[in-house]
Write an enzyme that holds these catalytic residues in place. Structure first.
Site, mmCIF file in Angstrom:
data_model
loop_
_atom_site.group_PDB
_atom_site.id
_atom_site.type_symbol
_atom_site.label_atom_id
_atom_site.label_comp_id
_atom_site.label_asym_id
_atom_site.label_seq_id
_atom_site.Cartn_x
_atom_site.Cartn_y
_atom_site.Cartn_z
ATOM 1 N N GLY A 1 54.863 53.151 -9.341
ATOM 2 C CA GLY A 1 55.542 53.981 -10.349
ATOM 3 C C GLY A 1 56.509 53.118 -11.145
ATOM 4 O O GLY A 1 56.365 51.890 -11.206
ATOM 5 N N ILE B 1 59.649 52.224 -10.617
ATOM 6 C CA ILE B 1 60.402 51.199 -9.873
ATOM 7 C C ILE B 1 59.448 50.136 -9.337
ATOM 8 O O ILE B 1 59.745 48.935 -9.399
ATOM 9 C CB ILE B 1 61.244 51.863 -8.758
ATOM 10 N N ARG C 1 48.003 55.787 -5.115
ATOM 11 C CA ARG C 1 46.917 56.770 -4.911
ATOM 12 C C ARG C 1 46.058 56.953 -6.156
ATOM 13 O O ARG C 1 44.866 57.167 -6.066
ATOM 14 C CB ARG C 1 47.495 58.094 -4.429
ATOM 15 N N SER C 2 46.692 56.873 -7.346
ATOM 16 C CA SER C 2 45.898 56.997 -8.581
ATOM 17 C C SER C 2 45.830 55.627 -9.253
ATOM 18 O O SER C 2 46.670 54.766 -9.000
ATOM 19 C CB SER C 2 46.564 58.013 -9.509
ATOM 20 N N ILE D 1 63.114 50.086 -0.230
ATOM 21 C CA ILE D 1 64.194 50.549 -1.109
ATOM 22 C C ILE D 1 63.961 52.010 -1.491
ATOM 23 O O ILE D 1 64.607 52.513 -2.397
ATOM 24 C CB ILE D 1 64.257 49.705 -2.411
ATOM 25 N N ARG E 1 62.722 55.529 0.664
ATOM 26 C CA ARG E 1 63.340 56.485 1.576
ATOM 27 C C ARG E 1 62.943 56.089 2.989
ATOM 28 O O ARG E 1 61.809 55.649 3.228
ATOM 29 C CB ARG E 1 62.852 57.912 1.302
ATOM 30 N N GLU F 1 69.957 58.664 7.547
ATOM 31 C CA GLU F 1 71.188 58.117 6.960
ATOM 32 C C GLU F 1 72.361 59.071 7.145
ATOM 33 O O GLU F 1 72.162 60.278 7.028
ATOM 34 C CB GLU F 1 70.971 57.879 5.460
ATOM 35 N N HIS G 1 72.208 51.724 1.389
ATOM 36 C CA HIS G 1 71.607 52.486 0.284
ATOM 37 C C HIS G 1 72.305 52.151 -1.045
ATOM 38 O O HIS G 1 72.903 53.030 -1.691
ATOM 39 C CB HIS G 1 71.655 53.995 0.566
ATOM 40 N N GLY H 1 70.724 50.888 -3.758
ATOM 41 C CA GLY H 1 69.737 50.769 -4.853
ATOM 42 C C GLY H 1 70.286 50.952 -6.255
ATOM 43 O O GLY H 1 70.104 50.107 -7.122
HETATM 44 C C1 DGY Z 1 67.789 57.751 -5.870
HETATM 45 O O1 DGY Z 1 68.169 57.914 -7.020
HETATM 46 O O2 DGY Z 1 66.925 58.430 -5.349
HETATM 47 C C2 DGY Z 1 68.416 56.642 -5.127
HETATM 48 O O3 DGY Z 1 67.983 56.567 -3.823
HETATM 49 C C3 DGY Z 1 69.908 56.699 -5.219
HETATM 50 O O4 DGY Z 1 70.323 55.390 -5.309
#
Ligand code: DGY
Length: 318
Positions: free
Chosen positions: A155, A157, A178-179, A234, A236, A264, A282, A284
């Site tokens: 996707g 990211i 998957r696609s 990075i 979940r 978490e 966390h 990110g």
């Molecule tokens: C999100 O936006 O889902 C991130 O995990 C938060 O940093």
């Protein structure tokens, strides 16, 4: 003026912008809303600006006499909200994609480099006073440039990580999605996850959490990784079978860089004692500009709802 609950202390710019438009209540705590508190919030406020860790489950939406018409979630991931239950209750929901893509991809590169080059371990060594000086075979890591990176989930990211890996580090990119995906840089799609795990020197997880992705990376998938490979998450914590990952890391065959965890902020002690894993809290999207942009996007959606306009980042539409 409509009432708006901020479930945490968001950046100052977000709070100021919210206060200019709504009657704002700030819940000044760092933990998430329990299901019961989420239910109470749905009964008490016209709109809610929430974030990950707030438990808007189907049970929360089942509460009677809901007042809330809109939940603007701060963050791209929304596995803390049962969107189908929100839709059934007629409550609009939005998230904040795009604005955090670069920050999150940068963090993936941070973890790749830290893990491969043993930066966390090195930092601990210097701080402990135990460093006895440079020597040719001290703390040897793995070279990153030119390696093969495997991205799970191509996707926004995933693509941003792949671009950095390809253009910045000359890596060969393979991905599992998957696609089919049409990307404008060299990248080869792999049909099955195990194929990706067995071919990549570095694996990065970027798929959303929850649903069909729960434990997508299980013991068998981790077992496919080659000796010396680096595993980075990075996305979940629930995408990975955490117990299986700890067992694989304890064997010392692979190393890992983690920004997210299954429960978490609880991080298993069995993970904390391992030297071959880099653990971040966390981070990110944790750059001020990014968090301010996320706050503004979440508010833009809440304002659109308040003015009866379609939400720019709606998670369900009529
Ligand atoms: C999100 O936006 O889902 C991130 O995990 C938060 O940093």
């Amino acid at each position: 003026m409509k009432t708006l609950l901020l479930t945490r202390r968001f950046p100052d710019a977000t709070i100021a912008a919210a206060q200019a438009l709504f009657d704002v209540t700030i819940r000044d705590r760092t933990d998430g809303l329990s299901v019961e508190d989420a239910a109470t919030a749905l009964q008490s406020f016209d709109a809610i600006l929430c974030t990950l860790g707030d438990r808007f489950s189907d049970m929360a939406f089942a509460v009677p006499d809901k007042r809330c018409g809109m939940i603007g979630s701060f963050g791209v991931g929304f596995n803390h909200i049962d969107v189908a239950a929100a839709q059934a209750a007629g409550i609009h929901v939005s998230n904040t994609p795009d604005v955090l893509t670069d920050a999150t991809a940068d963090l993936a590169m941070t973890l790749i480099l830290m893990t491969a080059r043993r930066a966390g371990e090195g930092e601990r060594l210097v701080r402990s006073g135990g460093w006895d000086g440079w020597h040719p075979t001290q703390m040897l890591g793995t070279h990153v440039t030119g390696k093969r990176i495997g991205i799970i989930g191509m996707g926004r990211i995933g693509q941003a990580v792949a671009r950095r890996a390809h253009f910045g580090f000359g890596m060969k990119v393979i991905y599992f999605n998957r696609s089919p995906k049409d990307v404008d840089f060299p990248a080869r799609q792999v049909d099955d996850l195990h194929g990706l795990m067995s071919q990549a020197d570095i694996v990065v997880v970027t798929v959303p959490g929850g649903g069909a992705n729960t434990h997508l990376v299980d013991a068998a998938a981790l077992g496919q990784m080659t000796d010396g490979a680096v595993f980075v998450n990075i996305a979940r914590g629930d995408v990975v079978d955490e117990a299986a990952m700890i067992a694989e890391l304890a064997r010392g065959r692979i190393s890992a860089g983690l920004d997210v965890y299954d429960k978490e902020p609880m991080v298993p002690d069995a993970l904390k004692v391992l030297e071959n894993v880099v653990l971040l809290p966390h981070l990110g999207s944790a750059a001020l500009e990014t968090r301010e942009a996320m706050g503004q996007m979440a508010l833009d959606n809440i304002v659109a709802w308040a003015e009866g306009r379609p939400l720019p980042q709606a998670l369900w539409t009529v």
